[in-house]
Design a protein around this motif. Structure first.
Motif, PDB file in Angstrom:
ATOM      1  N   LEU A 130      58.078  59.112  68.261  1.00  0.00           N
ATOM      2  CA  LEU A 130      57.837  57.923  67.711  1.00  0.00           C
ATOM      3  C   LEU A 130      57.626  58.224  66.100  1.00  0.00           C
ATOM      4  CD1 LEU A 130      56.828  55.198  68.189  1.00  0.00           C
ATOM      5  CD2 LEU A 130      54.650  55.761  68.082  1.00  0.00           C
ATOM      6  N   ILE A 131      58.369  57.339  65.559  1.00  0.00           N
ATOM      7  CA  ILE A 131      58.329  57.156  63.887  1.00  0.00           C
ATOM      8  C   ILE A 131      56.796  56.925  63.371  1.00  0.00           C
ATOM      9  CG2 ILE A 131      58.951  56.215  61.853  1.00  0.00           C
ATOM     10  CD1 ILE A 131      61.595  55.581  63.261  1.00  0.00           C
ATOM     11  N   ASP A 132      56.423  57.834  62.412  1.00  0.00           N
ATOM     12  CA  ASP A 132      54.851  57.501  61.962  1.00  0.00           C
ATOM     13  C   ASP A 132      54.726  56.977  60.679  1.00  0.00           C
ATOM     14  OD1 ASP A 132      56.189  59.459  60.411  1.00  0.00           O
ATOM     15  OD2 ASP A 132      54.695  61.146  60.972  1.00  0.00           O
ATOM     16  N   SER A 133      55.767  56.245  60.007  1.00  0.00           N
ATOM     17  CA  SER A 133      55.314  55.527  58.987  1.00  0.00           C
ATOM     18  C   SER A 133      56.429  54.387  58.878  1.00  0.00           C
ATOM     19  CB  SER A 133      55.607  56.440  57.628  1.00  0.00           C
ATOM     20  OG  SER A 133      56.915  56.462  57.330  1.00  0.00           O
ATOM     21  N   PHE A 134      55.914  53.065  58.141  1.00  0.00           N
ATOM     22  CA  PHE A 134      56.589  52.043  57.902  1.00  0.00           C
ATOM     23  C   PHE A 134      57.949  52.437  57.217  1.00  0.00           C
ATOM     24  CE2 PHE A 134      57.818  48.425  54.941  1.00  0.00           C
ATOM     25  CZ  PHE A 134      58.153  47.608  55.999  1.00  0.00           C
ATOM     26  N   TYR A 135      57.820  53.325  56.049  1.00  0.00           N
ATOM     27  CA  TYR A 135      59.114  53.758  55.311  1.00  0.00           C
ATOM     28  C   TYR A 135      60.124  54.505  56.290  1.00  0.00           C
ATOM     29  CZ  TYR A 135      61.678  56.429  51.770  1.00  0.00           C
ATOM     30  OH  TYR A 135      62.701  56.965  51.187  1.00  0.00           O
ATOM     31  N   LYS A 136      59.588  55.181  57.075  1.00  0.00           N
ATOM     32  CA  LYS A 136      60.821  55.925  58.186  1.00  0.00           C
ATOM     33  C   LYS A 136      61.452  54.753  58.906  1.00  0.00           C
ATOM     34  CE  LYS A 136      58.856  60.453  57.911  1.00  0.00           C
ATOM     35  NZ  LYS A 136      57.964  61.446  58.749  1.00  0.00           N
ATOM     36  N   CYS A 137      60.500  53.773  59.189  1.00  0.00           N
ATOM     37  CA  CYS A 137      60.877  52.769  60.274  1.00  0.00           C
ATOM     38  C   CYS A 137      61.791  51.853  59.666  1.00  0.00           C
ATOM     39  CB  CYS A 137      59.641  52.086  60.583  1.00  0.00           C
ATOM     40  SG  CYS A 137      60.078  50.727  61.767  1.00  0.00           S
ATOM     41  N   LYS A 138      61.462  51.945  58.388  1.00  0.00           N
ATOM     42  CA  LYS A 138      62.691  50.638  57.658  1.00  0.00           C
ATOM     43  C   LYS A 138      63.766  51.532  57.297  1.00  0.00           C
ATOM     44  CE  LYS A 138      62.041  48.106  53.615  1.00  0.00           C
ATOM     45  NZ  LYS A 138      61.165  47.725  52.533  1.00  0.00           N
ATOM     46  N   GLY A 139      63.726  52.870  57.370  1.00  0.00           N
ATOM     47  CA  GLY A 139      64.830  53.492  56.965  1.00  0.00           C
ATOM     48  C   GLY A 139      65.913  53.613  58.200  1.00  0.00           C
ATOM     49  N   LEU A 140      65.095  53.875  59.315  1.00  0.00           N
ATOM     50  CA  LEU A 140      65.930  53.635  60.783  1.00  0.00           C
ATOM     51  C   LEU A 140      66.766  52.275  60.948  1.00  0.00           C
ATOM     52  CD1 LEU A 140      66.785  55.070  63.369  1.00  0.00           C
ATOM     53  CD2 LEU A 140      64.391  53.752  64.101  1.00  0.00           C
ATOM     54  N   MET A 141      66.092  51.446  60.424  1.00  0.00           N
ATOM     55  CA  MET A 141      66.762  49.987  60.732  1.00  0.00           C
ATOM     56  C   MET A 141      67.727  49.917  59.655  1.00  0.00           C
ATOM     57  SD  MET A 141      65.029  48.433  63.277  1.00  0.00           S
ATOM     58  CE  MET A 141      63.768  49.191  64.155  1.00  0.00           C
ATOM     59  N   HIS A 142      67.389  50.410  58.490  1.00  0.00           N
ATOM     60  CA  HIS A 142      68.730  50.283  57.454  1.00  0.00           C
ATOM     61  C   HIS A 142      69.541  51.074  57.902  1.00  0.00           C
ATOM     62  CE1 HIS A 142      70.682  49.860  53.554  1.00  0.00           C
ATOM     63  NE2 HIS A 142      70.920  50.918  53.576  1.00  0.00           N
ATOM     64  N   TRP A 143      69.587  52.354  58.429  1.00  0.00           N
ATOM     65  CA  TRP A 143      70.620  53.201  58.886  1.00  0.00           C
ATOM     66  C   TRP A 143      71.579  52.630  59.902  1.00  0.00           C
ATOM     67  CZ3 TRP A 143      71.236  56.122  63.534  1.00  0.00           C
ATOM     68  CH2 TRP A 143      72.391  56.853  63.180  1.00  0.00           C
ATOM     69  N   LEU A 144      70.799  51.927  60.849  1.00  0.00           N
ATOM     70  CA  LEU A 144      71.262  51.195  61.891  1.00  0.00           C
ATOM     71  C   LEU A 144      72.249  49.731  61.472  1.00  0.00           C
ATOM     72  CD1 LEU A 144      68.646  51.712  64.873  1.00  0.00           C
ATOM     73  CD2 LEU A 144      71.257  52.671  64.431  1.00  0.00           C
ATOM     74  N   GLY A 145      72.041  49.466  60.197  1.00  0.00           N
ATOM     75  CA  GLY A 145      72.475  48.065  59.757  1.00  0.00           C
ATOM     76  C   GLY A 145      71.712  46.805  60.253  1.00  0.00           C
ATOM     77  N   LEU A 146      70.262  47.076  60.376  1.00  0.00           N
ATOM     78  CA  LEU A 146      69.452  45.909  60.729  1.00  0.00           C
ATOM     79  C   LEU A 146      68.456  45.704  59.702  1.00  0.00           C
ATOM     80  CD1 LEU A 146      68.964  47.462  64.387  1.00  0.00           C
ATOM     81  CD2 LEU A 146      70.402  45.472  63.699  1.00  0.00           C
ATOM     82  N   PRO A 147      68.785  44.833  58.865  1.00  0.00           N
ATOM     83  CA  PRO A 147      67.937  44.426  57.522  1.00  0.00           C
ATOM     84  C   PRO A 147      66.515  44.097  58.126  1.00  0.00           C
ATOM     85  CG  PRO A 147      69.588  42.704  57.964  1.00  0.00           C
ATOM     86  CD  PRO A 147      69.813  43.916  58.941  1.00  0.00           C
ATOM     87  N   TYR A 148      65.251  44.372  57.465  1.00  0.00           N
ATOM     88  CA  TYR A 148      64.116  43.948  57.549  1.00  0.00           C
ATOM     89  C   TYR A 148      63.843  42.976  56.802  1.00  0.00           C
ATOM     90  CZ  TYR A 148      59.145  44.105  57.845  1.00  0.00           C
ATOM     91  OH  TYR A 148      57.674  43.873  58.252  1.00  0.00           O
ATOM     92  N   TYR A 149      63.279  41.784  57.201  1.00  0.00           N
ATOM     93  CA  TYR A 149      62.802  40.528  56.542  1.00  0.00           C
ATOM     94  C   TYR A 149      61.484  40.291  56.927  1.00  0.00           C
ATOM     95  CZ  TYR A 149      67.874  40.133  55.671  1.00  0.00           C
ATOM     96  OH  TYR A 149      69.189  40.526  55.225  1.00  0.00           O
ATOM     97  N   ARG A 150      60.585  39.777  55.840  1.00  0.00           N
ATOM     98  CA  ARG A 150      59.437  39.322  56.128  1.00  0.00           C
ATOM     99  C   ARG A 150      59.504  37.763  56.322  1.00  0.00           C
ATOM    100  NH1 ARG A 150      54.696  42.106  52.626  1.00  0.00           N
ATOM    101  NH2 ARG A 150      54.009  43.385  54.466  1.00  0.00           N
ATOM    102  N   LYS A 151      58.701  37.535  57.142  1.00  0.00           N
ATOM    103  CA  LYS A 151      58.660  35.869  57.377  1.00  0.00           C
ATOM    104  C   LYS A 151      58.010  35.178  56.252  1.00  0.00           C
ATOM    105  CE  LYS A 151      59.295  35.290  62.358  1.00  0.00           C
ATOM    106  NZ  LYS A 151      58.643  34.442  63.380  1.00  0.00           N
TER     107      LYS A 151
END
Length: 62
Positions: free
Chosen positions: A41-62
Motif C-alpha cells: 500500500l502506498i503511504d503518502s498522497f504524493y506517491k499516490c498522486k504520482g501513481l495516478m499521473h504515471w498511469l495517465g489518470l489525472p487527479y482533480y479536486r471537486k
C-alpha cells in the motif's frame, strides 16, 4: 483489492470530503499499519498522486 482500486477509492473519499493531504497521509499510515508487513500500500498522497499521473489518470479536486 488491488493497489490501484484501493488508491482510487481512497482518493475519491479524499476529494468528496475535502480531506487535507496531511490527514490523508495519516489515514494511509493507519491502513498500512493494519495490513501485514509485506503489504504494498502506498503511504503518502504524493506517491499516490504520482501513481495516478504515471498511469495517465489525472487527479482533480471537486
Amino acid at each position: 483489492m488491488t493497489k490501484l482500486s484501493t488508491m482510487t477509492r481512497l482518493l475519491t473519499i479524499k476529494s468528496n470530503h475535502h480531506i487535507l493531504d496531511q490527514v490523508f497521509d495519516e489515514i494511509l499510515q493507519v491502513c498500512k499499519d493494519m495490513l501485514p508487513e509485506d503489504n504494498c500500500l502506498i503511504d503518502s498522497f504524493y506517491k499516490c498522486k504520482g501513481l495516478m499521473h504515471w498511469l495517465g489518470l489525472p487527479y482533480y479536486r471537486k
